[in-house]
Design a protein around this motif. Structure first.
Motif, PDB file in Angstrom:
ATOM      1  N   ILE A 184       5.686   3.745  -4.182  1.00  0.00           N
ATOM      2  CA  ILE A 184       4.962   5.022  -4.198  1.00  0.00           C
ATOM      3  C   ILE A 184       3.508   4.800  -3.800  1.00  0.00           C
ATOM      4  O   ILE A 184       2.931   5.558  -3.008  1.00  0.00           O
ATOM      5  CB  ILE A 184       5.050   5.675  -5.592  1.00  0.00           C
ATOM      6  N   VAL A 185       2.901   3.740  -4.351  1.00  0.00           N
ATOM      7  CA  VAL A 185       1.503   3.427  -4.042  1.00  0.00           C
ATOM      8  C   VAL A 185       1.338   3.100  -2.558  1.00  0.00           C
ATOM      9  O   VAL A 185       0.438   3.619  -1.888  1.00  0.00           O
ATOM     10  CB  VAL A 185       1.018   2.249  -4.906  1.00  0.00           C
ATOM     11  N   LYS A 186       2.203   2.252  -2.036  1.00  0.00           N
ATOM     12  CA  LYS A 186       2.097   1.852  -0.623  1.00  0.00           C
ATOM     13  C   LYS A 186       2.257   3.047   0.298  1.00  0.00           C
ATOM     14  O   LYS A 186       1.548   3.182   1.302  1.00  0.00           O
ATOM     15  CB  LYS A 186       3.152   0.790  -0.314  1.00  0.00           C
ATOM     16  N   LYS A 187       3.195   3.943  -0.031  1.00  0.00           N
ATOM     17  CA  LYS A 187       3.420   5.130   0.788  1.00  0.00           C
ATOM     18  C   LYS A 187       2.187   6.021   0.782  1.00  0.00           C
ATOM     19  O   LYS A 187       1.778   6.552   1.822  1.00  0.00           O
ATOM     20  CB  LYS A 187       4.635   5.894   0.267  1.00  0.00           C
ATOM     21  N   LYS A 188       1.568   6.179  -0.401  1.00  0.00           N
ATOM     22  CA  LYS A 188       0.368   7.008  -0.506  1.00  0.00           C
ATOM     23  C   LYS A 188      -0.779   6.416   0.293  1.00  0.00           C
ATOM     24  O   LYS A 188      -1.533   7.148   0.951  1.00  0.00           O
ATOM     25  CB  LYS A 188      -0.025   7.151  -1.980  1.00  0.00           C
ATOM     26  N   MET A 189      -0.925   5.114   0.251  1.00  0.00           N
ATOM     27  CA  MET A 189      -2.001   4.462   0.994  1.00  0.00           C
ATOM     28  C   MET A 189      -1.812   4.647   2.501  1.00  0.00           C
ATOM     29  O   MET A 189      -2.779   4.842   3.243  1.00  0.00           O
ATOM     30  CB  MET A 189      -2.051   2.975   0.636  1.00  0.00           C
ATOM     31  N   GLU A 190      -0.562   4.603   2.959  1.00  0.00           N
ATOM     32  CA  GLU A 190      -0.286   4.823   4.376  1.00  0.00           C
ATOM     33  C   GLU A 190      -0.599   6.268   4.756  1.00  0.00           C
ATOM     34  O   GLU A 190      -1.109   6.535   5.847  1.00  0.00           O
ATOM     35  CB  GLU A 190       1.175   4.497   4.680  1.00  0.00           C
ATOM     36  N   GLU A 191      -0.292   7.207   3.857  1.00  0.00           N
ATOM     37  CA  GLU A 191      -0.618   8.613   4.106  1.00  0.00           C
ATOM     38  C   GLU A 191      -2.130   8.802   4.226  1.00  0.00           C
ATOM     39  O   GLU A 191      -2.604   9.535   5.106  1.00  0.00           O
ATOM     40  CB  GLU A 191      -0.070   9.483   2.982  1.00  0.00           C
ATOM     41  N   MET A 192      -2.874   8.164   3.359  1.00  0.00           N
ATOM     42  CA  MET A 192      -4.324   8.265   3.394  1.00  0.00           C
ATOM     43  C   MET A 192      -4.876   7.704   4.698  1.00  0.00           C
ATOM     44  O   MET A 192      -5.785   8.271   5.306  1.00  0.00           O
ATOM     45  CB  MET A 192      -4.931   7.511   2.212  1.00  0.00           C
ATOM     46  N   ARG A 193      -4.295   6.601   5.122  1.00  0.00           N
ATOM     47  CA  ARG A 193      -4.756   5.991   6.367  1.00  0.00           C
ATOM     48  C   ARG A 193      -4.476   6.910   7.557  1.00  0.00           C
ATOM     49  O   ARG A 193      -5.329   7.086   8.435  1.00  0.00           O
ATOM     50  CB  ARG A 193      -4.066   4.645   6.575  1.00  0.00           C
ATOM     51  N   ALA A 194      -3.287   7.517   7.584  1.00  0.00           N
ATOM     52  CA  ALA A 194      -2.929   8.425   8.672  1.00  0.00           C
ATOM     53  C   ALA A 194      -3.853   9.640   8.684  1.00  0.00           C
ATOM     54  O   ALA A 194      -4.287  10.098   9.751  1.00  0.00           O
ATOM     55  CB  ALA A 194      -1.476   8.858   8.525  1.00  0.00           C
ATOM     56  N   MET A 195      -4.170  10.172   7.511  1.00  0.00           N
ATOM     57  CA  MET A 195      -5.063  11.331   7.423  1.00  0.00           C
ATOM     58  C   MET A 195      -6.460  10.973   7.908  1.00  0.00           C
ATOM     59  O   MET A 195      -7.112  11.748   8.620  1.00  0.00           O
ATOM     60  CB  MET A 195      -5.116  11.829   5.973  1.00  0.00           C
ATOM     61  N   PHE A 196      -6.920   9.773   7.546  1.00  0.00           N
ATOM     62  CA  PHE A 196      -8.255   9.349   7.963  1.00  0.00           C
ATOM     63  C   PHE A 196      -8.320   9.221   9.478  1.00  0.00           C
ATOM     64  O   PHE A 196      -9.266   9.691  10.123  1.00  0.00           O
ATOM     65  CB  PHE A 196      -8.598   8.011   7.307  1.00  0.00           C
ATOM     66  N   ARG A 197      -7.300   8.608  10.053  1.00  0.00           N
ATOM     67  CA  ARG A 197      -7.287   8.414  11.506  1.00  0.00           C
ATOM     68  C   ARG A 197      -7.181   9.746  12.226  1.00  0.00           C
ATOM     69  O   ARG A 197      -7.771   9.943  13.290  1.00  0.00           O
ATOM     70  CB  ARG A 197      -6.142   7.490  11.900  1.00  0.00           C
ATOM     71  N   ALA A 198      -6.429  10.698  11.645  1.00  0.00           N
ATOM     72  CA  ALA A 198      -6.292  12.011  12.272  1.00  0.00           C
ATOM     73  C   ALA A 198      -7.623  12.748  12.292  1.00  0.00           C
ATOM     74  O   ALA A 198      -7.973  13.407  13.270  1.00  0.00           O
ATOM     75  CB  ALA A 198      -5.241  12.831  11.530  1.00  0.00           C
TER      76      ALA A 198
END
Length: 301
Positions: free
Chosen positions: A280-294
């Motif tokens: 769950i933590v890893k998935k959330k961190m990937e989501e945050m990274r994608a949002m930042f890059r977007a």
């Protein structure tokens, strides 16, 4: 040399005889107060250009996260470790997000049933990690030191680091191979260097190590297999833990207090296993990274 060894053996035997009499009581209970302190090097996270005054202000705002007081309530088989409610304070201002990445609630351990329960908040969601006790392959070093009135022994172990453990975040090391790769790509990216400098993905700059070495100091004068947080598995109460940039030190012990506390299992939150929570933590961190890059226009192309 043999005489010294014999004296140490006799001393340890006396300690055990005295303390076993205490813990033999059916209603035995103890309470230990721990101070936890984590150090942060701002220079490794873009702080080199900050003024000393600015660094001091940031560290003051982070103090409530980096320095905490916890209470461990324990008996012969169970323990509960939680932040001192009288001193607990919420993270402030811009530090809330970091606190949300791993705000740990009460931790319950039972060495008889091999049970581990951890109340964990993660980005506003409450989880209850229900798993078996973490296993540590402790290595005894033979070293000793005094902590307060207790003779303590040193043990070390290698620990797997949680994905949400921001206390062990570090700036990535640029090794020689990476440097050579960058130089090789230099000609291709030179014409786009301005755009490259404008976009700096913070997730590319930091990492959490997979493993770290943990040092524990325990006393056989209190022969219970308990300790702060997730730590346990030694033939005596753990009074000090050194893990990465965090030191947890016991400052007070009360055995058989008049006002005994019931050790209750935490029950709040969505029940998950340790591995499920890590996913769950890893998935959330990937989501945050994608949002930042977007938000930054997709980053480098």
């Amino acid at each position: 040399m043999k005489l010294n060894y014999a004296l140490k053996t006799i001393t340890l035997s006396l300690f055990l005889l005295l303390t076993l009499q205490v813990t033999a009581q059916a209603d035995f209970q103890g309470e230990a107060v721990y101070m936890s302190k984590t150090t942060v090097d701002l220079d490794n996270f873009g702080g080199r250009e900050l003024s000393p005054e600015r660094k001091k202000m940031i560290m003051e705002r982070m103090k409530s996260m980096l320095e905490k007081t916890f209470i461990l309530t324990f008996n012969k088989t169970e323990s509960m470790y939680k932040e001192d409610e009288a001193l607990e304070s919420p993270a402030q201002g811009g530090m809330r997000m970091m606190g949300g990445m791993g705000s740990v609630g009460p931790v319950y351990k039972n060495v008889k049933t091999n049970e581990y329960l951890q109340d964990q908040e993660f980005f506003g969601k409450q989880f209850l990690i229900n798993d078996s006790l973490p296993k540590y392959e402790w290595k005894m070093t033979g070293e000793t030191k005094q902590i307060g009135q207790y003779m303590c022994f040193k043990a070390t172990a290698v620990k797997q680091v949680d994905a949400a453990d921001w206390t062990n975040m570090r700036r990535k090391n640029k090794d020689e191979d990476k440097k050579n790769e960058d130089e090789k790509e230099g000609a291709e990216v030179e014409k786009d260097s301005t755009k490259k400098d404008e976009f700096k993905d913070p997730f590319d700059q930091i990492e959490i190590p997979e493993q770290i070495e943990v040092t524990a100091w325990y006393t056989m004068q209190i022969p219970v297999s308990a300790g702060p947080g997730e730590y346990w598995g030694l033939p005596g109460l753990i009074l000090e833990i050194n893990s990465g940039r965090t030191t947890i030190l016991c400052t007070k012990i009360t055995l058989n207090p008049e006002d005994k506390k019931e050790i209750k299992k935490p029950t709040k939150g969505k029940e998950v296993g340790r591995e499920e929570y890590q996913d769950i933590v890893k998935k959330k961190m990937e989501e945050m990274r994608a949002m930042f890059r977007a938000r930054r226009g997709g980053g480098r192309r």
